[in-house]
Write a protein that holds these residues in place. Structure first.
Motif, PDB file in Angstrom:
ATOM      1  N   GLU A 152       6.136  15.468 -14.291  1.00  5.69           N
ATOM      2  CA  GLU A 152       6.882  14.312 -14.065  1.00  5.69           C
ATOM      3  C   GLU A 152       5.894  13.078 -13.408  1.00  5.69           C
ATOM      4  OE1 GLU A 152      10.091  14.710 -11.383  1.00  5.69           O
ATOM      5  OE2 GLU A 152      11.278  15.888 -12.719  1.00  5.69           O
ATOM      6  N   GLN A 153       6.384  11.868 -13.569  1.00  6.08           N
ATOM      7  CA  GLN A 153       5.359  10.908 -13.026  1.00  6.08           C
ATOM      8  C   GLN A 153       5.547  10.888 -11.526  1.00  6.08           C
ATOM      9  OE1 GLN A 153       6.133   6.955 -14.400  1.00  6.08           O
ATOM     10  NE2 GLN A 153       4.312   6.182 -13.436  1.00  6.08           N
ATOM     11  N   GLU A 204       0.904  -1.221   0.060  1.00  5.89           N
ATOM     12  CA  GLU A 204      -0.170   0.071  -0.060  1.00  5.89           C
ATOM     13  C   GLU A 204       0.807   1.077  -0.046  1.00  5.89           C
ATOM     14  OE1 GLU A 204      -3.657   2.002   2.703  1.00  5.89           O
ATOM     15  OE2 GLU A 204      -2.851  -0.073   2.999  1.00  5.89           O
ATOM     16  N   ILE A 205       0.452   2.377  -0.562  1.00  7.59           N
ATOM     17  CA  ILE A 205       1.135   3.607  -0.840  1.00  7.59           C
ATOM     18  C   ILE A 205       1.045   4.268   0.537  1.00  7.59           C
ATOM     19  CG2 ILE A 205       1.366   5.688  -1.984  1.00  7.59           C
ATOM     20  CD1 ILE A 205       0.386   4.313  -4.454  1.00  7.59           C
ATOM     21  N   ILE A 206       2.076   4.706   1.089  1.00 14.65           N
ATOM     22  CA  ILE A 206       2.047   5.206   2.298  1.00 14.65           C
ATOM     23  C   ILE A 206       2.723   6.799   2.039  1.00 14.65           C
ATOM     24  CG2 ILE A 206       2.567   3.390   3.860  1.00 14.65           C
ATOM     25  CD1 ILE A 206       5.368   4.123   4.207  1.00 14.65           C
ATOM     26  N   ALA A 207       3.370   7.196   1.002  1.00 11.22           N
ATOM     27  CA  ALA A 207       3.736   8.561   0.693  1.00 11.22           C
ATOM     28  C   ALA A 207       3.742   8.558  -0.845  1.00 11.22           C
ATOM     29  CB  ALA A 207       5.027   8.853   1.276  1.00 11.22           C
ATOM     30  N   ARG A 208       3.288   9.972  -1.324  1.00 12.13           N
ATOM     31  CA  ARG A 208       3.352  10.153  -2.727  1.00 12.13           C
ATOM     32  C   ARG A 208       3.842  11.573  -3.018  1.00 12.13           C
ATOM     33  NH1 ARG A 208      -1.547   9.141  -4.156  1.00 12.13           N
ATOM     34  NH2 ARG A 208      -1.475   7.310  -5.334  1.00 12.13           N
ATOM     35  N   HIS A 209       4.702  11.609  -3.846  1.00  9.38           N
ATOM     36  CA  HIS A 209       5.410  13.083  -4.333  1.00  9.38           C
ATOM     37  C   HIS A 209       5.103  13.278  -5.930  1.00  9.38           C
ATOM     38  CE1 HIS A 209       7.634  16.739  -4.425  1.00  9.38           C
ATOM     39  NE2 HIS A 209       8.628  16.276  -4.806  1.00  9.38           N
ATOM     40  N   LYS A 210       4.395  14.255  -6.370  1.00 12.28           N
ATOM     41  CA  LYS A 210       4.109  14.517  -7.533  1.00 12.28           C
ATOM     42  C   LYS A 210       4.733  15.918  -8.177  1.00 12.28           C
ATOM     43  CE  LYS A 210       2.107  13.917 -11.627  1.00 12.28           C
ATOM     44  NZ  LYS A 210       2.550  15.196 -12.396  1.00 12.28           N
TER      45      LYS A 210
END
Length: 361
Positions: A97-98, A87-93
């Protein structure tokens, strides 16, 4: 009772009928899956525990290359919340950029976040403890079980740390026969193969190709140690490294047990909780009830005690103690050590250093 004035030898057991008592212990308290007097098979789970994983620290700021003060805004989970594996616990966009993400390596929960770092607690991993041998549970607790079985026992000298079970298959017609690739064919599939001589590199590769469940040999070259440790099945040698044939009593016992079900435990510990790698062949139920003897762990150096030589020029030879006297003797190497007089099975007599001897019954 131990006499402080008597010398004692470690004992390797080679017994056609004996009572074998073995512990199966968990690394931490758990719960038993069986009860006393219950019969178990080698594959049965007898105890279970949950082993906690070490907490893990992820530096979110460093992984995403953002200021520490901003890292908490990228978290999708907060302190106290649980997550599943992957499960994703952190995301940076970033623009154009993808999105980059951090996934949970295992189920658990997020314990805390501080200055760009997060502390993850992993869920305890289940650990199942199997019986390993066919027998009867003598005692069960949250620490593990004690299993006893009546049968034949052959203890070795070195093992690669694995365990398995299967039908015993003796290869070759003589005790000195090495385990070569030519001896192993499709009939060896799912069996524990036995050869009295040395294990050969090609024989080990062929055993893996034919999916045997274990190997027990008299010896093997020291250069083969790494390959034996990497083998997917247990490998046991009874005499040592080199080209030493299996002791006569051990080989004859294996031949007498040919085509019977057996368990091979190649685990060897030489310090705390010392144990030897061993082959256990359970007796049929009709014969097991009459066996009540439990083998001793040591033997005094007294006349007529059976011994075998485990090192030196006479390695592999068997005989019995010819004299009760243990004397200090100087050998050709110039070393002066305590030695015992041994009469070998072929009638010859010689003095052997006590450290090069072990008793067997």
């Amino acid at each position: 009772m131990i006499d402080p004035k008597t010398f004692y030898l470690p004992m390797a057991h080679i017994l056609a009928q004996t009572r074998i008592v073995r512990e199966r212990l968990l690394p931490r308290p758990g719960e038993a899956e069986v009860s006393a007097d219950q019969r178990v098979e080698p594959v049965d789970v007898v105890a279970r525990a949950f082993v906690p994983d070490m907490p893990r620290v992820y530096n979110i700021a460093q992984m995403f290359k953002v200021p520490s003060s901003r890292a908490h805004t990228l978290l999708l989970k907060h302190a106290g919340e649980e997550f599943a594996k992957d499960e994703i616990i952190a995301r940076h966009k970033r623009t154009l950029e993808q999105a980059r993400v951090i996934r949970a390596p295992a189920p658990g929960r997020l314990l805390a976040e501080h200055e760009g770092e997060v502390l993850l607690e992993m869920m305890p991993a289940p650990l199942e403890l199997k019986a390993g041998i066919k027998g009867v549970v003598a005692n069960a607790s949250r620490f593990g079980v004690v299993i006893q079985v009546a049968g034949a026992l052959v203890q070795g000298l070195w093992g690669n740390g694995k365990t398995n079970f299967g039908v015993l298959k003796v290869l070759g017609a003589v005790r000195e026969q090495p385990l070569t690739a030519e001896l192993i064919d499709v009939s060896c599939l799912g069996t524990i193969v036995v050869a009295g001589g040395a294990l050969q590199p090609a024989g080990l590769k062929q055993a893996e190709a034919q999916q045997v469940r274990g190997i027990i040999c008299g010896s093997m070259p020291a250069t083969l140690c790494a390959a034996a440790l990497a083998a997917p099945f247990p490998v046991v040698i009874t005499e040592g490294f080199g080209a030493v044939p299996m002791a006569g009593p051990a080989y004859e016992l294996c031949r007498a047990s040919n085509s019977r079900e057996a368990s091979l435990d190649a685990v060897a510990r030489t310090r705390w909780g010392a144990s030897r790698p061993e082959l256990v062949v359970p007796l049929p139920a009709r014969d097991a009830a009459v066996v009540t003897e439990t083998p001793r762990a040591y033997a005094a150096i007294v006349r007529n005690v059976r011994v075998r030589v485990t090192a030196g020029d006479e390695i592999g030879r068997t005989g019995h103690i010819a004299s009760d006297q243990v004397r200090a003797r100087e050998f050709e190497s110039g070393i002066r050590v305590r030695a015992a007089e041994v009469e070998f099975d072929d009638g010859e007599t010689g003095w052997i250093p006590v450290n090069n001897l072990e008793a067997y019954i």
